[in-house]
Design a protein around this motif. Sequence first.
Motif, PDB file in Angstrom:
ATOM      1  N   VAL A  14      33.704  36.877  48.833  1.00 46.42           N
ATOM      2  CA  VAL A  14      33.621  38.338  48.732  1.00 46.42           C
ATOM      3  C   VAL A  14      34.831  38.875  47.972  1.00 46.42           C
ATOM      4  O   VAL A  14      34.691  39.723  47.089  1.00 46.42           O
ATOM      5  N   ILE A  15      36.015  38.373  48.297  1.00 48.87           N
ATOM      6  CA  ILE A  15      37.228  38.814  47.597  1.00 48.87           C
ATOM      7  C   ILE A  15      37.106  38.513  46.111  1.00 48.87           C
ATOM      8  O   ILE A  15      37.380  39.373  45.267  1.00 48.87           O
ATOM      9  N   SER A  16      36.658  37.336  45.773  1.00 47.70           N
ATOM     10  CA  SER A  16      36.478  36.958  44.370  1.00 47.70           C
ATOM     11  C   SER A  16      35.460  37.857  43.676  1.00 47.70           C
ATOM     12  O   SER A  16      35.676  38.307  42.543  1.00 47.70           O
ATOM     13  N   GLU A  17      34.341  38.134  44.347  1.00 48.92           N
ATOM     14  CA  GLU A  17      33.299  38.997  43.772  1.00 48.92           C
ATOM     15  C   GLU A  17      33.822  40.421  43.553  1.00 48.92           C
ATOM     16  O   GLU A  17      33.533  41.042  42.534  1.00 48.92           O
ATOM     17  N   LEU A  18      34.590  40.942  44.508  1.00 51.33           N
ATOM     18  CA  LEU A  18      35.138  42.295  44.360  1.00 51.33           C
ATOM     19  C   LEU A  18      36.137  42.362  43.214  1.00 51.33           C
ATOM     20  O   LEU A  18      36.190  43.361  42.493  1.00 51.33           O
ATOM     21  N   GLU A  19      36.938  41.313  43.054  1.00 56.34           N
ATOM     22  CA  GLU A  19      37.925  41.288  41.969  1.00 56.34           C
ATOM     23  C   GLU A  19      37.255  41.321  40.597  1.00 56.34           C
ATOM     24  O   GLU A  19      37.798  41.897  39.668  1.00 56.34           O
ATOM     25  N   SER A  20      36.076  40.728  40.476  1.00 56.85           N
ATOM     26  CA  SER A  20      35.422  40.660  39.168  1.00 56.85           C
ATOM     27  C   SER A  20      34.322  41.702  38.973  1.00 56.85           C
ATOM     28  O   SER A  20      33.806  41.845  37.867  1.00 56.85           O
ATOM     29  N   ALA A  21      33.958  42.439  40.006  1.00 59.10           N
ATOM     30  CA  ALA A  21      32.869  43.425  39.897  1.00 59.10           C
ATOM     31  C   ALA A  21      33.266  44.605  39.014  1.00 59.10           C
ATOM     32  O   ALA A  21      34.406  45.055  39.032  1.00 59.10           O
ATOM     33  N   SER A  22      32.294  45.099  38.259  1.00 57.70           N
ATOM     34  CA  SER A  22      32.548  46.279  37.430  1.00 57.70           C
ATOM     35  C   SER A  22      32.209  47.561  38.176  1.00 57.70           C
ATOM     36  O   SER A  22      32.647  48.645  37.791  1.00 57.70           O
ATOM     37  N   GLU A  23      31.428  47.442  39.242  1.00 56.07           N
ATOM     38  CA  GLU A  23      31.094  48.597  40.076  1.00 56.07           C
ATOM     39  C   GLU A  23      30.581  48.100  41.418  1.00 56.07           C
ATOM     40  O   GLU A  23      30.273  46.922  41.582  1.00 56.07           O
ATOM     41  N   GLY A  24      30.494  49.016  42.357  1.00 53.06           N
ATOM     42  CA  GLY A  24      29.984  48.662  43.669  1.00 53.06           C
ATOM     43  C   GLY A  24      28.479  48.436  43.632  1.00 53.06           C
ATOM     44  O   GLY A  24      27.805  48.872  42.705  1.00 53.06           O
ATOM     45  N   HIS A 101      46.982  48.433  50.896  1.00 56.76           N
ATOM     46  CA  HIS A 101      46.635  48.511  52.316  1.00 56.76           C
ATOM     47  C   HIS A 101      47.871  48.107  53.110  1.00 56.76           C
ATOM     48  O   HIS A 101      48.515  47.116  52.779  1.00 56.76           O
ATOM     49  N   LYS A 102      48.219  48.885  54.124  1.00 50.50           N
ATOM     50  CA  LYS A 102      49.310  48.521  55.035  1.00 50.50           C
ATOM     51  C   LYS A 102      48.711  48.176  56.381  1.00 50.50           C
ATOM     52  O   LYS A 102      47.969  48.959  56.961  1.00 50.50           O
ATOM     53  N   ASN A 103      49.074  46.974  56.885  1.00 51.65           N
ATOM     54  CA  ASN A 103      48.568  46.596  58.201  1.00 51.65           C
ATOM     55  C   ASN A 103      49.427  47.227  59.289  1.00 51.65           C
ATOM     56  O   ASN A 103      50.367  47.974  59.008  1.00 51.65           O
ATOM     57  N   THR A 104      49.131  46.914  60.541  1.00 51.33           N
ATOM     58  CA  THR A 104      49.827  47.557  61.661  1.00 51.33           C
ATOM     59  C   THR A 104      51.309  47.211  61.714  1.00 51.33           C
ATOM     60  O   THR A 104      52.091  47.971  62.279  1.00 51.33           O
ATOM     61  N   GLU A 105      51.696  46.064  61.117  1.00 56.04           N
ATOM     62  CA  GLU A 105      53.116  45.693  61.077  1.00 56.04           C
ATOM     63  C   GLU A 105      53.827  46.261  59.852  1.00 56.04           C
ATOM     64  O   GLU A 105      55.014  46.011  59.650  1.00 56.04           O
ATOM     65  N   GLY A 106      53.098  46.976  59.003  1.00 58.67           N
ATOM     66  CA  GLY A 106      53.692  47.568  57.818  1.00 58.67           C
ATOM     67  C   GLY A 106      53.684  46.665  56.594  1.00 58.67           C
ATOM     68  O   GLY A 106      54.224  47.028  55.553  1.00 58.67           O
ATOM     69  N   LYS A 107      53.066  45.488  56.679  1.00 56.30           N
ATOM     70  CA  LYS A 107      52.969  44.602  55.520  1.00 56.30           C
ATOM     71  C   LYS A 107      51.970  45.197  54.529  1.00 56.30           C
ATOM     72  O   LYS A 107      50.961  45.759  54.919  1.00 56.30           O
ATOM     73  N   GLU A 108      52.261  45.041  53.243  1.00 54.24           N
ATOM     74  CA  GLU A 108      51.446  45.637  52.190  1.00 54.24           C
ATOM     75  C   GLU A 108      50.594  44.587  51.486  1.00 54.24           C
ATOM     76  O   GLU A 108      51.048  43.472  51.239  1.00 54.24           O
ATOM     77  N   PHE A 109      49.377  44.982  51.144  1.00 54.44           N
ATOM     78  CA  PHE A 109      48.445  44.115  50.435  1.00 54.44           C
ATOM     79  C   PHE A 109      47.925  44.885  49.229  1.00 54.44           C
ATOM     80  O   PHE A 109      47.213  45.874  49.370  1.00 54.44           O
ATOM     81  N   LEU A 110      48.281  44.421  48.047  1.00 54.61           N
ATOM     82  CA  LEU A 110      47.920  45.066  46.791  1.00 54.61           C
ATOM     83  C   LEU A 110      46.660  44.448  46.220  1.00 54.61           C
ATOM     84  O   LEU A 110      46.496  43.224  46.238  1.00 54.61           O
ATOM     85  N   ALA A 111      45.781  45.288  45.696  1.00 57.42           N
ATOM     86  CA  ALA A 111      44.572  44.801  45.039  1.00 57.42           C
ATOM     87  C   ALA A 111      44.290  45.640  43.805  1.00 57.42           C
ATOM     88  O   ALA A 111      44.471  46.857  43.818  1.00 57.42           O
ATOM     89  N   TRP A 112      43.863  44.978  42.739  1.00 57.54           N
ATOM     90  CA  TRP A 112      43.443  45.627  41.503  1.00 57.54           C
ATOM     91  C   TRP A 112      41.944  45.406  41.339  1.00 57.54           C
ATOM     92  O   TRP A 112      41.445  44.307  41.547  1.00 57.54           O
ATOM     93  N   ALA A 113      41.206  46.457  40.955  1.00 56.72           N
ATOM     94  CA  ALA A 113      39.767  46.337  40.724  1.00 56.72           C
ATOM     95  C   ALA A 113      39.321  47.410  39.724  1.00 56.72           C
ATOM     96  O   ALA A 113      40.081  48.318  39.392  1.00 56.72           O
ATOM     97  N   LYS A 114      38.086  47.316  39.289  1.00 55.93           N
ATOM     98  CA  LYS A 114      37.549  48.217  38.248  1.00 55.93           C
ATOM     99  C   LYS A 114      37.351  49.645  38.723  1.00 55.93           C
ATOM    100  O   LYS A 114      37.396  50.562  37.930  1.00 55.93           O
ATOM    101  N   THR A 115      37.091  49.837  40.018  1.00 60.45           N
ATOM    102  CA  THR A 115      36.906  51.192  40.538  1.00 60.45           C
ATOM    103  C   THR A 115      37.828  51.407  41.733  1.00 60.45           C
ATOM    104  O   THR A 115      38.283  50.451  42.357  1.00 60.45           O
ATOM    105  N   GLU A 116      38.046  52.666  42.055  1.00 62.99           N
ATOM    106  CA  GLU A 116      38.902  52.982  43.200  1.00 62.99           C
ATOM    107  C   GLU A 116      38.312  52.428  44.496  1.00 62.99           C
ATOM    108  O   GLU A 116      39.030  51.854  45.316  1.00 62.99           O
ATOM    109  N   VAL A 117      37.018  52.586  44.676  1.00 61.70           N
ATOM    110  CA  VAL A 117      36.374  52.106  45.897  1.00 61.70           C
ATOM    111  C   VAL A 117      36.558  50.589  46.036  1.00 61.70           C
ATOM    112  O   VAL A 117      36.917  50.094  47.109  1.00 61.70           O
ATOM    113  N   LEU A 118      36.326  49.849  44.940  1.00 62.77           N
ATOM    114  CA  LEU A 118      36.476  48.395  44.994  1.00 62.77           C
ATOM    115  C   LEU A 118      37.915  48.005  45.299  1.00 62.77           C
ATOM    116  O   LEU A 118      38.164  47.089  46.087  1.00 62.77           O
TER     117      LEU A 118
END
Length: 189
Positions: A14-24, A101-118
């Motif tokens: 799913v992560i791989s598919e979201l990274e390469s998707a052009s839209e939802g 995305h920040k989890n409950t401990e404050g750790k950050e997870f960065l993601a790049w995708a084609k749309t804001e929603v993705l």
Amino acid sequence: MDRNTPEGDIITRVISELESASEGSQELDCMISYALELARGEFDQVMMELLVKEGFSWNVISEIWGGKVPPYTQSLDCGLEGENIAFAMRSDKRQQWAAVHKNTEGKEFLAWAKTEVLARRLAALKGNVAESVGQPERGPSLEPEKAEQPEDLGGEQEAEHLRMVSPGGHSTVAQAAAARDTESWTVLF
């Protein structure tokens, strides 16, 4: 679902598919629902699992489940449980959106995708995966340099550019202005 089994690899897919998707799409929404066991009711979850194990394509599964699965990748209003997007922006240079995305401990997870929603769903999924498998900063089998910074876009130079214009980056006003003038950004909080 045990993420240490072959079926657990669905999150990585799913992560791989979201990274390469052009839209939802409904197909991506079904994949997310299945991977995170979000189908409404036990019967729906069992039926979806049966279809997956029988080898039906996600295209077929999404047709069967049309309208029953929330539009996770098609609507900003449909976040994942525990999703905490602290920052979203669009880079004209990359022609992509970034979300943190920040989890409950404050750790950050960065993601790049084609749309804001993705980008938002991808960042939340990366955080969810890291938390579920006990990895504090990254999901399974994701190489941070390849997953987050394409080689042709400057790698560390771009990261420095982001640091220079971000709050707390300790840059001079002149450096920040030069960086801002170099590229056009759309920033959302």
